[in-house]
Design a protein around this motif. Structure first.
Motif, PDB file in Angstrom:
ATOM      1  N   GLY A  97       0.825  -1.193   0.000  1.00  0.00           N
ATOM      2  CA  GLY A  97       0.000   0.000   0.000  1.00  0.00           C
ATOM      3  C   GLY A  97       0.865   1.251   0.000  1.00  0.00           C
ATOM      4  N   SER A  98       0.236   2.394  -0.330  1.00  0.00           N
ATOM      5  CA  SER A  98       0.970   3.651  -0.441  1.00  0.00           C
ATOM      6  C   SER A  98       0.739   4.504   0.805  1.00  0.00           C
ATOM      7  CB  SER A  98       0.495   4.422  -1.678  1.00  0.00           C
ATOM      8  OG  SER A  98       1.054   5.717  -1.686  1.00  0.00           O
ATOM      9  N   ASP A  99       1.818   4.867   1.514  1.00  0.00           N
ATOM     10  CA  ASP A  99       1.725   5.769   2.666  1.00  0.00           C
ATOM     11  C   ASP A  99       1.321   7.175   2.224  1.00  0.00           C
ATOM     12  OD1 ASP A  99       2.411   3.776   4.397  1.00  0.00           O
ATOM     13  OD2 ASP A  99       4.556   4.266   4.400  1.00  0.00           O
ATOM     14  N   ASP A 100       1.672   7.517   0.995  1.00  0.00           N
ATOM     15  CA  ASP A 100       1.347   8.847   0.496  1.00  0.00           C
ATOM     16  C   ASP A 100      -0.162   9.064   0.440  1.00  0.00           C
ATOM     17  OD1 ASP A 100       3.997   9.414   0.263  1.00  0.00           O
ATOM     18  OD2 ASP A 100       4.121   8.929  -1.885  1.00  0.00           O
ATOM     19  N   GLU A 101      -0.897   8.017   0.041  1.00  0.00           N
ATOM     20  CA  GLU A 101      -2.352   8.141  -0.044  1.00  0.00           C
ATOM     21  C   GLU A 101      -2.962   8.344   1.339  1.00  0.00           C
ATOM     22  OE1 GLU A 101      -3.862   4.765  -2.048  1.00  0.00           O
ATOM     23  OE2 GLU A 101      -2.953   5.245  -3.985  1.00  0.00           O
ATOM     24  N   GLU A 102      -2.443   7.617   2.336  1.00  0.00           N
ATOM     25  CA  GLU A 102      -2.945   7.752   3.697  1.00  0.00           C
ATOM     26  C   GLU A 102      -2.634   9.144   4.253  1.00  0.00           C
ATOM     27  OE1 GLU A 102      -1.331   4.659   6.031  1.00  0.00           O
ATOM     28  OE2 GLU A 102      -2.349   3.039   4.962  1.00  0.00           O
ATOM     29  N   ASP A 103      -1.431   9.628   4.002  1.00  0.00           N
ATOM     30  CA  ASP A 103      -1.050  10.964   4.469  1.00  0.00           C
ATOM     31  C   ASP A 103      -1.917  12.041   3.823  1.00  0.00           C
ATOM     32  OD1 ASP A 103       0.872   9.810   6.021  1.00  0.00           O
ATOM     33  OD2 ASP A 103       2.540  10.229   4.639  1.00  0.00           O
ATOM     34  N   GLU A 104      -2.207  11.866   2.549  1.00  0.00           N
ATOM     35  CA  GLU A 104      -3.025  12.845   1.829  1.00  0.00           C
ATOM     36  C   GLU A 104      -4.446  12.876   2.375  1.00  0.00           C
ATOM     37  OE1 GLU A 104      -4.588  13.759  -2.738  1.00  0.00           O
ATOM     38  OE2 GLU A 104      -3.017  12.260  -2.379  1.00  0.00           O
ATOM     39  N   ALA A 105      -5.006  11.690   2.685  1.00  0.00           N
ATOM     40  CA  ALA A 105      -6.355  11.622   3.233  1.00  0.00           C
ATOM     41  C   ALA A 105      -6.411  12.242   4.629  1.00  0.00           C
ATOM     42  CB  ALA A 105      -6.821  10.167   3.285  1.00  0.00           C
ATOM     43  N   ALA A 106      -5.398  11.953   5.438  1.00  0.00           N
ATOM     44  CA  ALA A 106      -5.345  12.505   6.789  1.00  0.00           C
ATOM     45  C   ALA A 106      -5.209  14.023   6.753  1.00  0.00           C
ATOM     46  CB  ALA A 106      -4.188  11.888   7.572  1.00  0.00           C
ATOM     47  N   GLU A 107      -4.401  14.537   5.844  1.00  0.00           N
ATOM     48  CA  GLU A 107      -4.209  15.971   5.717  1.00  0.00           C
ATOM     49  C   GLU A 107      -5.508  16.649   5.264  1.00  0.00           C
ATOM     50  OE1 GLU A 107      -2.393  19.654   5.878  1.00  0.00           O
ATOM     51  OE2 GLU A 107      -1.719  17.704   6.641  1.00  0.00           O
ATOM     52  N   LYS A 108      -6.250  15.992   4.376  1.00  0.00           N
ATOM     53  CA  LYS A 108      -7.512  16.545   3.898  1.00  0.00           C
ATOM     54  C   LYS A 108      -8.515  16.665   5.040  1.00  0.00           C
ATOM     55  CE  LYS A 108     -11.137  15.864   0.447  1.00  0.00           C
ATOM     56  NZ  LYS A 108     -11.632  15.003  -0.663  1.00  0.00           N
ATOM     57  N   ILE A 109      -8.586  15.611   5.877  1.00  0.00           N
ATOM     58  CA  ILE A 109      -9.497  15.626   7.029  1.00  0.00           C
ATOM     59  C   ILE A 109      -9.109  16.734   8.000  1.00  0.00           C
ATOM     60  CG2 ILE A 109     -10.246  14.335   9.061  1.00  0.00           C
ATOM     61  CD1 ILE A 109      -9.991  11.785   7.385  1.00  0.00           C
ATOM     62  N   LYS A 110      -7.788  16.885   8.208  1.00  0.00           N
ATOM     63  CA  LYS A 110      -7.287  17.913   9.121  1.00  0.00           C
ATOM     64  C   LYS A 110      -7.673  19.311   8.636  1.00  0.00           C
ATOM     65  CE  LYS A 110      -3.013  19.756  11.077  1.00  0.00           C
ATOM     66  NZ  LYS A 110      -1.535  19.594  11.125  1.00  0.00           N
ATOM     67  N   GLN A 111      -7.487  19.571   7.349  1.00  0.00           N
ATOM     68  CA  GLN A 111      -7.811  20.880   6.797  1.00  0.00           C
ATOM     69  C   GLN A 111      -9.310  21.168   6.867  1.00  0.00           C
ATOM     70  OE1 GLN A 111      -5.650  23.191   6.018  1.00  0.00           O
ATOM     71  NE2 GLN A 111      -3.964  21.783   6.501  1.00  0.00           N
ATOM     72  N   GLU A 112     -10.128  20.136   6.669  1.00  0.00           N
ATOM     73  CA  GLU A 112     -11.578  20.321   6.754  1.00  0.00           C
ATOM     74  C   GLU A 112     -11.997  20.689   8.172  1.00  0.00           C
ATOM     75  OE1 GLU A 112     -13.190  16.684   5.295  1.00  0.00           O
ATOM     76  OE2 GLU A 112     -12.992  17.232   3.175  1.00  0.00           O
ATOM     77  N   ARG A 113     -11.336  20.039   9.142  1.00  0.00           N
ATOM     78  CA  ARG A 113     -11.653  20.331  10.541  1.00  0.00           C
ATOM     79  C   ARG A 113     -11.215  21.745  10.915  1.00  0.00           C
ATOM     80  NH1 ARG A 113      -9.859  14.596  13.364  1.00  0.00           N
ATOM     81  NH2 ARG A 113     -11.740  13.448  12.844  1.00  0.00           N
ATOM     82  N   ILE A 114     -10.045  22.150  10.424  1.00  0.00           N
ATOM     83  CA  ILE A 114      -9.563  23.503  10.703  1.00  0.00           C
ATOM     84  C   ILE A 114     -10.501  24.536  10.107  1.00  0.00           C
ATOM     85  CG2 ILE A 114      -7.714  25.152  10.217  1.00  0.00           C
ATOM     86  CD1 ILE A 114      -5.727  22.858  10.414  1.00  0.00           C
ATOM     87  N   LYS A 115     -10.960  24.289   8.891  1.00  0.00           N
ATOM     88  CA  LYS A 115     -11.879  25.201   8.226  1.00  0.00           C
ATOM     89  C   LYS A 115     -13.199  25.310   8.988  1.00  0.00           C
ATOM     90  CE  LYS A 115     -14.275  26.009   3.843  1.00  0.00           C
ATOM     91  NZ  LYS A 115     -14.514  25.490   2.467  1.00  0.00           N
ATOM     92  N   ALA A 116     -13.733  24.149   9.417  1.00  0.00           N
ATOM     93  CA  ALA A 116     -14.999  24.146  10.149  1.00  0.00           C
ATOM     94  C   ALA A 116     -14.875  24.884  11.474  1.00  0.00           C
ATOM     95  CB  ALA A 116     -15.454  22.707  10.391  1.00  0.00           C
ATOM     96  N   TYR A 117     -13.751  24.686  12.157  1.00  0.00           N
ATOM     97  CA  TYR A 117     -13.546  25.359  13.450  1.00  0.00           C
ATOM     98  C   TYR A 117     -13.412  26.872  13.251  1.00  0.00           C
ATOM     99  CZ  TYR A 117     -11.204  26.981  17.648  1.00  0.00           C
ATOM    100  OH  TYR A 117     -10.850  27.678  18.767  1.00  0.00           O
ATOM    101  N   SER A 118     -12.686  27.270  12.195  1.00  0.00           N
ATOM    102  CA  SER A 118     -12.496  28.702  11.929  1.00  0.00           C
ATOM    103  C   SER A 118     -13.819  29.383  11.616  1.00  0.00           C
ATOM    104  CB  SER A 118     -11.511  28.895  10.776  1.00  0.00           C
ATOM    105  OG  SER A 118     -10.229  28.360  11.098  1.00  0.00           O
TER     106      SER A 118
END
Length: 216
Positions: A97-118
């Protein structure tokens, strides 16, 4: 936060002690916790409870805007958390499996949460610097019409000024003073201007002193 029966001195004292180093019942912005406590209190505390009186006048100044306060549970930011990892299962492990795909998905979730909180934080009401003041208005003698004095003082109106409770306090030789509270918006109302306006009632007012001054 439970303070007991706020209709009793014991309950009001507990509230006053709690607000000695706090601006609100919960967190750093007004919430429905303040509204619930305000309604339970029912009326402004006596001036002997300055912290509770400051808080009461501040919440009262919002008027109908209190209905827009955030709920008590949402007054404080919610900490970000990541889902707990699933139990290890060798049969499900993708060795290629690709670690890059997991990192990209995790980063996307993080940014969505930051946006929602802001966005949530930006909707909170902006705090307006205010002050709670208690004024001592002294008459010339015991023949001064104190009711007329209070009525005259309350005719002073402007944007950013809200008059509160008042009472007549004995001084000496049958003379009483008018002790009256108010809340002002610091950017709109000057304390010096307010005292000068009161002193303009020269036939009724001898002097004006500041009995209590608290930033809200």
């Amino acid at each position: 936060m439970a303070f007991g029966d706020l209709k009793t001195d014991k309950g009001v004292k507990a509230l006053n002690d709690y607000l000695a180093d706090r601006s609100y019942i919960e967190g750093y912005v007004p919430s429905q916790a303040d509204v619930t406590t305000f309604k339970a209190l029912g009326k402004a505390p006596a001036s002997s409870y300055p912290h509770a009186l400051r808080w009461y006048n501040h919440i009262s100044s919002f008027g109908s805007e209190t209905s827009k306060f955030p709920s008590a549970s949402s007054a404080a930011p919610v900490a970000d958390s990541k889902p707990a990892p699933a139990d290890d299962d060798d049969d499900d492990v993708d060795l290629f499996g690709s670690d890059d795909e997991e990192d990209e998905a995790a980063e996307k979730i993080k940014q969505e949460r930051i946006k929602a909180y802001s966005e949530k934080k930006s909707k909170k009401p902006a705090l307006i610097p205010k002050s709670s003041i208690v004024l001592d208005v002294k008459p010339w003698d015991d023949e001064t019409n104190m009711e007329e004095m209070e009525k005259s003082v309350r005719t002073i109106t402007c944007d950013g000024l809200i008059w509160g409770q008042s009472k007549f306090v004995p001084l000496a030789y049958g003379i009483k003073k008018l002790q009256i509270g108010c809340v002002i918006e610091d950017d709109k109302v000057s304390v010096d201007w307010l005292t000068e306006e009161i002193q303009n009632f020269e036939d009724l007012v001898q002097s004006v002193d500041i009995a209590a001054f608290n930033k809200i």
